[in-house]
Scaffold this motif. Structure first.
Motif, PDB file in Angstrom:
ATOM      1  N   PRO A  51       0.833  -1.215   0.000  1.00 35.64           N
ATOM      2  CA  PRO A  51       0.000   0.000   0.000  1.00 35.64           C
ATOM      3  C   PRO A  51       0.857   1.250   0.000  1.00 35.64           C
ATOM      4  O   PRO A  51       1.989   1.257   0.489  1.00 35.64           O
ATOM      5  CB  PRO A  51      -0.797  -0.129   1.312  1.00 35.64           C
ATOM      6  N   GLU A  52       0.322   2.300  -0.591  1.00 35.48           N
ATOM      7  CA  GLU A  52       1.005   3.594  -0.632  1.00 35.48           C
ATOM      8  C   GLU A  52       0.607   4.398   0.597  1.00 35.48           C
ATOM      9  O   GLU A  52      -0.553   4.786   0.736  1.00 35.48           O
ATOM     10  CB  GLU A  52       0.629   4.347  -1.917  1.00 35.48           C
ATOM     11  N   PRO A  53       1.550   4.640   1.528  1.00 35.05           N
ATOM     12  CA  PRO A  53       1.163   5.302   2.775  1.00 35.05           C
ATOM     13  C   PRO A  53       0.989   6.813   2.651  1.00 35.05           C
ATOM     14  O   PRO A  53       0.471   7.443   3.565  1.00 35.05           O
ATOM     15  CB  PRO A  53       2.333   4.965   3.716  1.00 35.05           C
ATOM     16  N   ARG A  54       1.432   7.396   1.555  1.00 31.42           N
ATOM     17  CA  ARG A  54       1.401   8.854   1.461  1.00 31.42           C
ATOM     18  C   ARG A  54       0.102   9.343   0.840  1.00 31.42           C
ATOM     19  O   ARG A  54      -0.499   8.675   0.008  1.00 31.42           O
ATOM     20  CB  ARG A  54       2.590   9.351   0.632  1.00 31.42           C
ATOM     21  N   GLU A  55      -0.276  10.552   1.231  1.00 34.38           N
ATOM     22  CA  GLU A  55      -1.456  11.184   0.663  1.00 34.38           C
ATOM     23  C   GLU A  55      -1.114  11.774  -0.711  1.00 34.38           C
ATOM     24  O   GLU A  55       0.055  11.963  -1.059  1.00 34.38           O
ATOM     25  CB  GLU A  55      -1.972  12.281   1.591  1.00 34.38           C
ATOM     26  N   LEU A  56      -2.171  12.094  -1.471  1.00 35.42           N
ATOM     27  CA  LEU A  56      -1.967  12.651  -2.804  1.00 35.42           C
ATOM     28  C   LEU A  56      -1.211  13.977  -2.743  1.00 35.42           C
ATOM     29  O   LEU A  56      -0.335  14.247  -3.576  1.00 35.42           O
ATOM     30  CB  LEU A  56      -3.319  12.846  -3.496  1.00 35.42           C
ATOM     31  N   ALA A  57      -1.511  14.804  -1.740  1.00 34.15           N
ATOM     32  CA  ALA A  57      -0.819  16.091  -1.627  1.00 34.15           C
ATOM     33  C   ALA A  57       0.674  15.896  -1.400  1.00 34.15           C
ATOM     34  O   ALA A  57       1.506  16.624  -1.965  1.00 34.15           O
ATOM     35  CB  ALA A  57      -1.422  16.906  -0.475  1.00 34.15           C
ATOM     36  N   ALA A  58       1.033  14.884  -0.604  1.00 34.00           N
ATOM     37  CA  ALA A  58       2.456  14.607  -0.371  1.00 34.00           C
ATOM     38  C   ALA A  58       3.131  14.103  -1.638  1.00 34.00           C
ATOM     39  O   ALA A  58       4.276  14.450  -1.932  1.00 34.00           O
ATOM     40  CB  ALA A  58       2.610  13.598   0.762  1.00 34.00           C
ATOM     41  N   LEU A  59       2.424  13.289  -2.407  1.00 32.50           N
ATOM     42  CA  LEU A  59       2.980  12.803  -3.674  1.00 32.50           C
ATOM     43  C   LEU A  59       3.215  13.961  -4.643  1.00 32.50           C
ATOM     44  O   LEU A  59       4.246  14.030  -5.315  1.00 32.50           O
ATOM     45  CB  LEU A  59       2.034  11.782  -4.292  1.00 32.50           C
ATOM     46  N   LEU A  60       2.254  14.873  -4.735  1.00 34.78           N
ATOM     47  CA  LEU A  60       2.405  16.014  -5.631  1.00 34.78           C
ATOM     48  C   LEU A  60       3.558  16.906  -5.189  1.00 34.78           C
ATOM     49  O   LEU A  60       4.336  17.395  -6.017  1.00 34.78           O
ATOM     50  CB  LEU A  60       1.106  16.810  -5.686  1.00 34.78           C
ATOM     51  N   ALA A  61       3.683  17.136  -3.878  1.00 34.06           N
ATOM     52  CA  ALA A  61       4.779  17.962  -3.376  1.00 34.06           C
ATOM     53  C   ALA A  61       6.128  17.307  -3.663  1.00 34.06           C
ATOM     54  O   ALA A  61       7.093  17.981  -4.054  1.00 34.06           O
ATOM     55  CB  ALA A  61       4.607  18.204  -1.877  1.00 34.06           C
ATOM     56  N   GLY A  62       6.192  15.999  -3.494  1.00 37.35           N
ATOM     57  CA  GLY A  62       7.434  15.300  -3.802  1.00 37.35           C
ATOM     58  C   GLY A  62       7.782  15.358  -5.273  1.00 37.35           C
ATOM     59  O   GLY A  62       8.952  15.510  -5.646  1.00 37.35           O
TER      60      GLY A  62
END
Length: 263
Positions: free
Chosen positions: A217-228
């Motif tokens: 599973p992907e533990p990060r939220e969508l906002a964190a993915l976009l920021a990364g």
């Protein structure tokens, strides 16, 4: 379905050793990466050239007074040496150097994009190969079960305890596996060819032996993915360098109206 993201490498699970070796080889030997690296190396030598003064000019002047060479005999016969150096208007050399530096920065980001693209391509091809191989194994298991079921249906029909349609249905089910296996065999060959292109050599079919797919599973939220992604994407840094280069080019164009000098 396998989804791979490259927004924040520290949170991504480590690659298995075969995949890690293929990624390193592709980054070191891949023709696309090497071409981008050589372009960057050439671009990094241009700022010094852009800042340098134009080449000096050395000329020889000979004036002969008479119909034959008579240097030293006629009053109007002269021999002279002249050297000249062009001097651009102040600030032009600095701007040209800074523009060349920004050009190199853009190529550096393009090299980073090429490296990310190649690494992602190797990972996609590798995991696609693993998926196709595991799918083939699953199809063989299902085909074996269908074959066994067909044998049971035939035996029941032979002793009058089953219907003929059960036998036919089981035989039709078995025939469905042949095109499915052919499609997965073609997928394996396609993934191997893609890996061979990326690493610039032939890749053996057993390169992914011992590696299996895992659902993480992907533990990060969508906002964190976009920021990364925004922090990592080289296109954003290349765009900023191009904006600065354009501003420097405008400044240089305005200074081109100023005269240059020659000493």
């Amino acid at each position: 379905v396998v989804v791979a993201t490259a927004c924040a490498p520290p949170l991504r699970a480590a690659d298995p050793p075969p995949l890690e070796a293929l990624v390193a080889e592709a980054l070191a030997q891949g023709p696309d990466v090497r071409a981008a690296a050589e372009s960057l190396e050439a671009a990094r030598s241009r700022p010094l050239q852009a800042r340098s003064l134009p080449d000096p000019v050395l000329s020889v002047l000979y004036v002969n007074d008479g119909w034959s060479p008579s240097l030293g005999e006629m009053p109007m016969t002269t021999l002279g040496l002249m050297g000249s150096q062009a001097l651009p208007w102040p600030g032009k050399r600095d701007l040209r150097e800074r523009i060349a530096v920004r050009d190199a920065d853009v190529l550096a980001e393009r090299l980073e994009r090429e490296r990310l693209t190649v690494a992602a391509g190797v990972r996609r091809a590798f995991w696609g190969l693993v998926l196709a191989r595991d799918t083939l194994a699953l199809l063989r298991e299902q085909e074996a079960v269908a074959t066994e079921a067909e044998g049971v249906a035939r035996a029941r029909y032979a002793v009058g305890q089953g219907a003929q349609q059960d036998v036919l249905r089981a035989q039709v089910e078995i025939t469905r596996f042949e095109p499915l296996r052919a499609a997965q065999d073609a997928e394996v060959e396609s993934r191997l060819a893609e890996l061979a292109r990326l690493v610039a050599r032939e890749v053996e079919a057993g390169v992914a032996e011992g590696v299996s797919l895992e659902l993480r599973p992907e533990p990060r939220e969508l906002a964190a993915l976009l920021a990364g992604a925004e922090a990592k994407l080289p296109e954003l840094r290349a765009g900023a360098a191009l904006v600065e280069r354009g501003q420097l080019a405008v400044d240089l164009a305005s200074r081109d109206f100023k005269p240059d000098f020659s000493v």
